[in-house]
Design a protein around this motif. Structure first.
Motif, PDB file in Angstrom:
ATOM      1  N   VAL A 225     -12.495  20.641  62.095  1.00 44.42           N
ATOM      2  CA  VAL A 225     -12.434  20.160  63.476  1.00 44.42           C
ATOM      3  C   VAL A 225     -13.034  21.138  64.489  1.00 44.42           C
ATOM      4  O   VAL A 225     -13.045  22.347  64.280  1.00 44.42           O
ATOM      5  CB  VAL A 225     -10.985  19.805  63.905  1.00 44.42           C
ATOM      6  N   VAL A 226     -13.514  20.569  65.560  1.00 42.59           N
ATOM      7  CA  VAL A 226     -13.996  21.333  66.702  1.00 42.59           C
ATOM      8  C   VAL A 226     -13.383  20.676  67.928  1.00 42.59           C
ATOM      9  O   VAL A 226     -13.419  19.455  68.050  1.00 42.59           O
ATOM     10  CB  VAL A 226     -15.539  21.292  66.800  1.00 42.59           C
ATOM     11  N   GLY A 227     -12.788  21.486  68.779  1.00 37.93           N
ATOM     12  CA  GLY A 227     -12.199  20.941  69.998  1.00 37.93           C
ATOM     13  C   GLY A 227     -12.947  21.445  71.217  1.00 37.93           C
ATOM     14  O   GLY A 227     -13.507  22.540  71.205  1.00 37.93           O
ATOM     15  N   SER A 228     -12.971  20.644  72.241  1.00 38.02           N
ATOM     16  CA  SER A 228     -13.547  21.075  73.518  1.00 38.02           C
ATOM     17  C   SER A 228     -13.128  20.091  74.584  1.00 38.02           C
ATOM     18  O   SER A 228     -13.193  18.888  74.377  1.00 38.02           O
ATOM     19  CB  SER A 228     -15.071  21.104  73.450  1.00 38.02           C
ATOM     20  N   ASP A 229     -12.688  20.604  75.715  1.00 36.73           N
ATOM     21  CA  ASP A 229     -12.391  19.656  76.789  1.00 36.73           C
ATOM     22  C   ASP A 229     -13.481  19.698  77.849  1.00 36.73           C
ATOM     23  O   ASP A 229     -13.338  19.149  78.920  1.00 36.73           O
ATOM     24  CB  ASP A 229     -10.980  19.854  77.379  1.00 36.73           C
ATOM     25  N   LYS A 230     -14.585  20.355  77.503  1.00 33.36           N
ATOM     26  CA  LYS A 230     -15.704  20.421  78.455  1.00 33.36           C
ATOM     27  C   LYS A 230     -16.810  19.462  78.040  1.00 33.36           C
ATOM     28  O   LYS A 230     -17.069  19.267  76.864  1.00 33.36           O
ATOM     29  CB  LYS A 230     -16.250  21.836  78.499  1.00 33.36           C
ATOM     30  N   GLU A 231     -17.434  18.904  79.075  1.00 29.45           N
ATOM     31  CA  GLU A 231     -18.562  18.031  78.793  1.00 29.45           C
ATOM     32  C   GLU A 231     -19.860  18.790  79.004  1.00 29.45           C
ATOM     33  O   GLU A 231     -19.966  19.620  79.887  1.00 29.45           O
ATOM     34  CB  GLU A 231     -18.526  16.807  79.711  1.00 29.45           C
ATOM     35  N   SER A 243     -21.559  24.545  73.423  1.00 27.79           N
ATOM     36  CA  SER A 243     -22.977  24.863  73.307  1.00 27.79           C
ATOM     37  C   SER A 243     -23.189  26.309  72.882  1.00 27.79           C
ATOM     38  O   SER A 243     -22.420  27.213  73.229  1.00 27.79           O
ATOM     39  CB  SER A 243     -23.715  24.533  74.594  1.00 27.79           C
ATOM     40  N   TYR A 244     -24.235  26.486  72.111  1.00 27.89           N
ATOM     41  CA  TYR A 244     -24.622  27.781  71.566  1.00 27.89           C
ATOM     42  C   TYR A 244     -26.094  27.984  71.844  1.00 27.89           C
ATOM     43  O   TYR A 244     -26.804  27.015  72.084  1.00 27.89           O
ATOM     44  CB  TYR A 244     -24.380  27.793  70.047  1.00 27.89           C
ATOM     45  N   PRO A 245     -26.538  29.241  71.772  1.00 22.93           N
ATOM     46  CA  PRO A 245     -27.974  29.474  71.973  1.00 22.93           C
ATOM     47  C   PRO A 245     -28.821  28.643  71.004  1.00 22.93           C
ATOM     48  O   PRO A 245     -29.908  28.194  71.350  1.00 22.93           O
ATOM     49  CB  PRO A 245     -28.130  30.974  71.666  1.00 22.93           C
ATOM     50  N   TRP A 246     -28.297  28.393  69.832  1.00 22.91           N
ATOM     51  CA  TRP A 246     -29.065  27.652  68.824  1.00 22.91           C
ATOM     52  C   TRP A 246     -28.825  26.152  68.873  1.00 22.91           C
ATOM     53  O   TRP A 246     -29.400  25.384  68.102  1.00 22.91           O
ATOM     54  CB  TRP A 246     -28.762  28.181  67.426  1.00 22.91           C
ATOM     55  N   GLY A 247     -27.972  25.715  69.751  1.00 24.17           N
ATOM     56  CA  GLY A 247     -27.781  24.262  69.822  1.00 24.17           C
ATOM     57  C   GLY A 247     -26.401  23.869  70.276  1.00 24.17           C
ATOM     58  O   GLY A 247     -25.602  24.704  70.701  1.00 24.17           O
TER      59      GLY A 247
END
Ligand code: GDP
Ligand code: MG
Length: 296
Positions: A225-231, A243-247
């Motif tokens: 799983v990956v969680g994030s409450d940011k769009e 988001s990451y430098p690679w994608g």
């Protein structure tokens, strides 16, 4: 559609009765601090659209305790209501000595069984409140190596009391190959220690599509799983992700992680099964043991 959960599209007739009454479902999240439990809960609740109302129980001020906090939210979709409660357990695994970290959580799960048993014994059983935990999502650190003694001990102690659903936390910190290998290692460890994680029953009368969907979901356990409450914006679309430098890792993209599968399992495909297994097997065994111990 970010806010769309899908429980209003329930697959078969088993669910008709519940549709009328509305659903109630309680899940618990357990794992060491910093593994992303709170973030995943928010992701699950889609905070932006359905602000959850918090009813945090008064907590003990001493440092060495596991707190039990619950968040309940009423979600409605196409006229179908779902009261979803998630119980968070901050403090688990944070102590110098974690040998008994599992204990307050087991106590909490059993006290919910006790509360239910107490109601069953009342004369008036019309207004039964079911606060039992129907699923326990256990967060495993994405080390890529093996289960830790803490993980093994927790699952060994809890597996006869709750439906265990292991997940690999922050799966975006591993490569795809690492996730595949880590999943195999986790399942091998679980088998080696004779730990019973939740297994969906298969029914002969299920149609092919349902069986295929169930198999697909079960094949993903332990869910990465990956969680994030940011769009984040990508090609003019707004998606939840990291988001990451690679994608960009999209939470709701099944090619990126198993979050959607986990949510599908909990809220759509297996909600009734998880509740039935809790009531018919886990609770029933607890009840029998308890009554035997009391000499009844
Ligand atoms: P908790 O202590 O288990 O409740 O963890 P939190 O949800 O508070 O998250 C701890 C930190 O990890 C925060 O900085 C989060 O932004 C971050 N985090 C949460 N989920 C993920 C994830 O899936 N991937 C990554 N890389 N970081 C995450
Ligand atoms: Mg937290």
């Amino acid at each position: 559609l970010l806010g769309y959960v899908g429980f209003a599209n329930l697959p078969n007739q088993v669910h008709r009765k519940s549709v009328k009454k509305g659903f109630e479902f309680t899940a618990m999240v357990v794992g060491e601090s910093g593994l992303g439990k709170s973030t995943l809960v928010n992701t699950l609740f889609n905070t932006a659209l359905y602000p959850p109302k918090e009813n945090t129980e008064p907590s003990n001020e001493t440092v060495q305790t596991v707190e039990i906090q619950s968040i309940t939210s009423d979600i409605e979709e196409n006229g179908v209501k779902l009261r979803l409660t998630v119980v968070d357990t901050p403090g688990f695994g944070d102590f110098v000595n974690n040998e008994e970290s599992w204990k307050p959580i087991l106590d909490d799960i059993e006290s919910r069984f006790d509360a239910y048993l107490e109601q069953e014994n009342r004369v008036n059983r019309r207004k039964m409140v079911d606060n039992r935990i129907h699923a326990c999502i256990y967060f495993i650190m994405a080390t890529g190596h093996a289960l830790k003694p803490l993980d093994i001990e927790f699952m060994r102690r809890l597996h006869t009391r709750v439906n265990l659903i292991p997940v690999i936390a922050k799966a975006d910190t591993l490569t795809e190959e690492e996730v595949v290998a880590f999943k195999q290692r986790i399942l091998a460890d679980i088998q080696h220690h004779k730990i019973q994680i939740y297994q969906a029953p298969t029914y002969e009368y299920d149609d092919e599509e349902t069986m295929a969907e169930n198999k697909e979901i079960m094949s993903k356990i332990p869910f990465a799983v990956v969680g994030s409450d940011k769009e984040v914006e990508i090609n003019g679309r707004r998606v939840r992700g990291r988001s990451y430098p690679w994608g960009l890792i999209e939470v709701d993209n099944e090619d990126h992680c198993d979050f959607v599968k986990l949510r599908q399992m909990l809220i759509r495909t297996h909600m009734e099964e998880l509740k039935e297994f809790t009531n018919n097997i886990l609770y029933e065994n607890y009840r029998t043991e308890k009554l035997q111990a009391m000499g009844i």
